[in-house]
Scaffold this motif. Structure first.
Motif, PDB file in Angstrom:
ATOM      1  N   GLU A  98       0.787  -1.249   0.175  1.00  0.00           N
ATOM      2  CA  GLU A  98       0.018  -0.106  -0.120  1.00  0.00           C
ATOM      3  C   GLU A  98       0.857   1.345   0.088  1.00  0.00           C
ATOM      4  O   GLU A  98       1.877   1.281   0.979  1.00  0.00           O
ATOM      5  CB  GLU A  98      -1.095  -0.054   1.320  1.00  0.00           C
ATOM      6  CG  GLU A  98      -1.948  -1.052   1.129  1.00  0.00           C
ATOM      7  CD  GLU A  98      -2.788  -0.940   2.571  1.00  0.00           C
ATOM      8  OE1 GLU A  98      -2.579  -0.054   3.235  1.00  0.00           O
ATOM      9  OE2 GLU A  98      -3.496  -1.884   2.601  1.00  0.00           O
ATOM     10  N   ILE A  99       0.565   2.284  -0.866  1.00  0.00           N
ATOM     11  CA  ILE A  99       1.307   3.512  -1.020  1.00  0.00           C
ATOM     12  C   ILE A  99       0.396   4.462  -1.004  1.00  0.00           C
ATOM     13  O   ILE A  99      -0.542   4.592  -1.889  1.00  0.00           O
ATOM     14  CB  ILE A  99       2.209   3.286  -2.260  1.00  0.00           C
ATOM     15  CG1 ILE A  99       3.391   2.311  -2.266  1.00  0.00           C
ATOM     16  CG2 ILE A  99       2.908   4.667  -2.423  1.00  0.00           C
ATOM     17  CD1 ILE A  99       3.957   2.380  -3.538  1.00  0.00           C
ATOM     18  N   ALA A 100       0.692   5.504   0.008  1.00  0.00           N
ATOM     19  CA  ALA A 100      -0.182   6.635  -0.026  1.00  0.00           C
ATOM     20  C   ALA A 100       0.715   7.984  -0.148  1.00  0.00           C
ATOM     21  O   ALA A 100       1.923   8.064   0.628  1.00  0.00           O
ATOM     22  CB  ALA A 100      -1.069   6.832   1.182  1.00  0.00           C
ATOM     23  N   PHE A 101       0.464   8.986  -1.051  1.00  0.00           N
ATOM     24  CA  PHE A 101       1.463  10.045  -1.291  1.00  0.00           C
ATOM     25  C   PHE A 101       0.655  11.084  -1.750  1.00  0.00           C
ATOM     26  O   PHE A 101      -0.420  11.287  -2.202  1.00  0.00           O
ATOM     27  CB  PHE A 101       2.477   9.766  -2.452  1.00  0.00           C
ATOM     28  CG  PHE A 101       1.907   9.723  -3.746  1.00  0.00           C
ATOM     29  CD1 PHE A 101       1.973  10.773  -4.589  1.00  0.00           C
ATOM     30  CD2 PHE A 101       1.187   8.577  -4.076  1.00  0.00           C
ATOM     31  CE1 PHE A 101       1.458  10.630  -5.938  1.00  0.00           C
ATOM     32  CE2 PHE A 101       0.744   8.353  -5.534  1.00  0.00           C
ATOM     33  CZ  PHE A 101       0.891   9.661  -6.403  1.00  0.00           C
ATOM     34  N   SER A 102       1.304  12.488  -1.513  1.00  0.00           N
ATOM     35  CA  SER A 102       0.694  13.632  -2.240  1.00  0.00           C
ATOM     36  C   SER A 102       1.804  14.662  -2.021  1.00  0.00           C
ATOM     37  O   SER A 102       2.839  14.528  -1.325  1.00  0.00           O
ATOM     38  CB  SER A 102      -0.098  14.404  -1.251  1.00  0.00           C
ATOM     39  OG  SER A 102       0.357  14.643   0.123  1.00  0.00           O
ATOM     40  N   CYS A 103       1.832  15.866  -2.935  1.00  0.00           N
ATOM     41  CA  CYS A 103       2.843  16.936  -3.342  1.00  0.00           C
ATOM     42  C   CYS A 103       1.957  18.207  -3.062  1.00  0.00           C
ATOM     43  O   CYS A 103       0.768  18.342  -2.732  1.00  0.00           O
ATOM     44  CB  CYS A 103       3.170  16.692  -4.485  1.00  0.00           C
ATOM     45  SG  CYS A 103       4.116  15.335  -4.612  1.00  0.00           S
ATOM     46  N   GLU A 104       2.873  19.152  -2.923  1.00  0.00           N
ATOM     47  CA  GLU A 104       2.211  20.469  -2.581  1.00  0.00           C
ATOM     48  C   GLU A 104       1.592  21.015  -3.812  1.00  0.00           C
ATOM     49  O   GLU A 104       0.690  21.533  -3.764  1.00  0.00           O
ATOM     50  CB  GLU A 104       3.660  21.545  -2.326  1.00  0.00           C
ATOM     51  CG  GLU A 104       4.057  21.258  -1.051  1.00  0.00           C
ATOM     52  CD  GLU A 104       5.364  22.352  -0.760  1.00  0.00           C
ATOM     53  OE1 GLU A 104       5.733  22.958  -1.737  1.00  0.00           O
ATOM     54  OE2 GLU A 104       5.895  22.239   0.201  1.00  0.00           O
ATOM     55  N   ASP A 105       1.931  20.697  -4.752  1.00  0.00           N
ATOM     56  CA  ASP A 105       1.391  21.022  -6.431  1.00  0.00           C
ATOM     57  C   ASP A 105       0.590  19.703  -6.595  1.00  0.00           C
ATOM     58  O   ASP A 105       1.059  18.646  -7.012  1.00  0.00           O
ATOM     59  CB  ASP A 105       2.329  21.197  -7.286  1.00  0.00           C
ATOM     60  CG  ASP A 105       1.522  22.000  -8.611  1.00  0.00           C
ATOM     61  OD1 ASP A 105       0.173  21.821  -8.632  1.00  0.00           O
ATOM     62  OD2 ASP A 105       2.504  22.247  -9.495  1.00  0.00           O
TER      63      ASP A 105
END
Length: 330
Positions: free
Chosen positions: A249-256
C-alpha cells in the motif's frame, strides 16, 4: 593376475561414474533449481532516514542464502551455508589463530631468555683477553694509513677555444634579412592549413561511407529478423526475472496537485507488472506526504537463459549478421 587388473579397472570406473554423476547433479541443480529472492520495505515516518528494508536471496532450498537489511541508516549483511552464518565461523577461526599466535610468542620468549643465559655463560668462560684485542687493532693501523694516502691528481685536458670560422658563421646568421624569416613562417602556416583541410576531407568521406554502410546494414531483411529475435528473447527474460508476487500500500501527495497527478500517471504504467496488487492512493492535500509498505517475491531458473542463448546462437540470421559484421561487406 587378470583378476587383480579387472578389480583395478572396476575401481577406476566406479570412481569415474561417481564423479560424472556428481557433475551431472551439479549441472541439473544449477539449471532447474531456482534462485529465489524476496524484498520488502516500509516507511512510516516523515524522515527518509527511518526507512527499513530487507532483501533475501536463496538457492538450493535455502541451503545457500544471503540476507541484507537496512535499518536506521546502516546496512547489515549475513551469508549463511545450511543455516550457519559464515561470519561466526570466520570469527572462531580468527580467535583460534590469535590463541595459537599468543602461545608461540610465549614459547619464543622463553627461548630468548635461555639463549641470553647461554651467551652470558660463554662470555664468562671465554679466554679472550684485552691485550689480544689491542694487538689486532695495532696490526690493522698500517692498512688504514695506506688507504688515507693522497692519490695523484689527473690532469684534465684544456678545453680548446672556439674557432674563428664558427664565430663568422654566427655573425652571418644574425645579419640575415628579417623578411626571409617572415616568408618562411607564412609558408609553414599555409602548408599546415592545407594538410588540415586534406585530413578533414578524408574524415568526411569516411563518415559518409560509414553512414551508407550502416543504412544498408540495418535495412537488410535478415538483419531486421535477427534484431526482432533478440528483442523477443530479451523481453521474455525480463518478464522471467521480474517478481511473480507483489503486495503493498502506498499513499502520497505533493504541494502541487499537478505533480501528484503526473506521478499517479507514471505509477499507473506499472500496473501490468504487479497486476494491481499494490494499492496506490493519491492524497491531494497540498503538502509533501509519503507512507507505505511493499513486498515482492520472484524466482530465476538457469535453463531459461541457456535456452535463449541456444536459440539466438544457432539462428541463421544471427550467423549472417555476425559474418557481415566481421567482413563488412554490403
Amino acid at each position: 593376475m587378470l583378476h587383480i587388473l579387472w578389480l583395478i579397472i572396476k575401481f577406476i570406473l566406479i570412481l569415474l561414474g561417481i564423479g560424472l554423476g556428481l557433475i551431472l547433479l551439479a549441472v541439473l541443480l544449477i539449471l532447474f533449481c531456482p534462485v529465489r529472492y524476496s524484498a520488502c520495505g516500509t516507511k512510516e515516518q516523515d524522515d527518509w532516514k527511518q526507512i527499513t528494508g530487507q532483501v533475501r536471496v536463496s538457492w538450493l532450498f535455502h541451503a545457500v542464502s544471503l540476507r541484507a537489511t537496512w535499518k536506521e541508516g546502516s546496512l547489515e549483511k549475513v551469508f549463511c551455508l545450511f543455516g550457519i552464518p559464515v561470519s561466526e565461523l570466520l570469527k572462531k577461526r580468527r580467535q583460534k589463530k590469535a590463541h595459537t599466535s599468543e602461545k608461540k610468542k610465549e614459547t619464543s620468549g622463553t627461548g630468548k631468555t635461555e639463549k641470553k643465559r647461554d651467551t652470558e655463560k660463554k662470555r664468562k668462560a671465554g679466554n679472550v683477553t684485552v691485550e689480544s684485542v689491542h694487538k689486532e687493532k695495532i696490526a690493522e693501523l698500517p692498512k688504514a694509513e695506506e688507504h688515507l694516502k693522497p692519490k695523484p691528481e689527473i690532469q684534465k685536458p684544456i678545453a680548446q677555444e672556439p674557432s674563428a670560422e664558427k664565430t663568422v658563421s654566427q655573425e652571418k646568421k644574425q645579419r640575415r634579412n628579417p623578411f626571409s624569416s617572415l616568408i618562411s613562417r607564412i609558408k609553414k602556416l599555409f602548408h599546415g592549413i592545407l594538410a588540415k583541410l586534406r585530413n578533414i576531407r578524408s574524415t568526411v568521406r569516411k563518415i559518409t561511407g560509414n553512414i551508407s554502410w550502416w543504412r544498408d546494414f540495418l535495412e537488410h531483411p535478415r538483419v531486421k529478423a535477427a534484431i526482432s529475435l533478440v528483442w523477443k528473447n530479451a523481453k521474455f527474460l525480463i518478464r522471467h526475472v521480474l517478481p511473480t508476487r507483489a503486495s503493498g500500500e502506498i499513499a502520497f501527495s505533493c504541494e502541487d496537485p499537478a505533480v501528484t497527478g503526473s506521478i499517479l500517471a507514471i505509477l499507473g504504467m506499472t500496473i501490468p507488472f504487479h497486476k494491481n496488487c499494490v494499492q496506490i492512493t493519491p492524497l491531494f492535500q497540498g503538502e509533501n506526504y509519503f507512507r507505505g509498505n511493499i513486498s515482492v517475491r520472484g524466482r530465476i531458473y538457469g535453463f531459461v537463459f541457456i535456452k535463449a542463448a541456444i536459440v539466438i546462437y544457432f539462428n541463421k540470421n544471427i550467423k549472417y549478421v555476425i559474418k557481415r559484421w566481421k567482413t563488412r561487406r554490403a
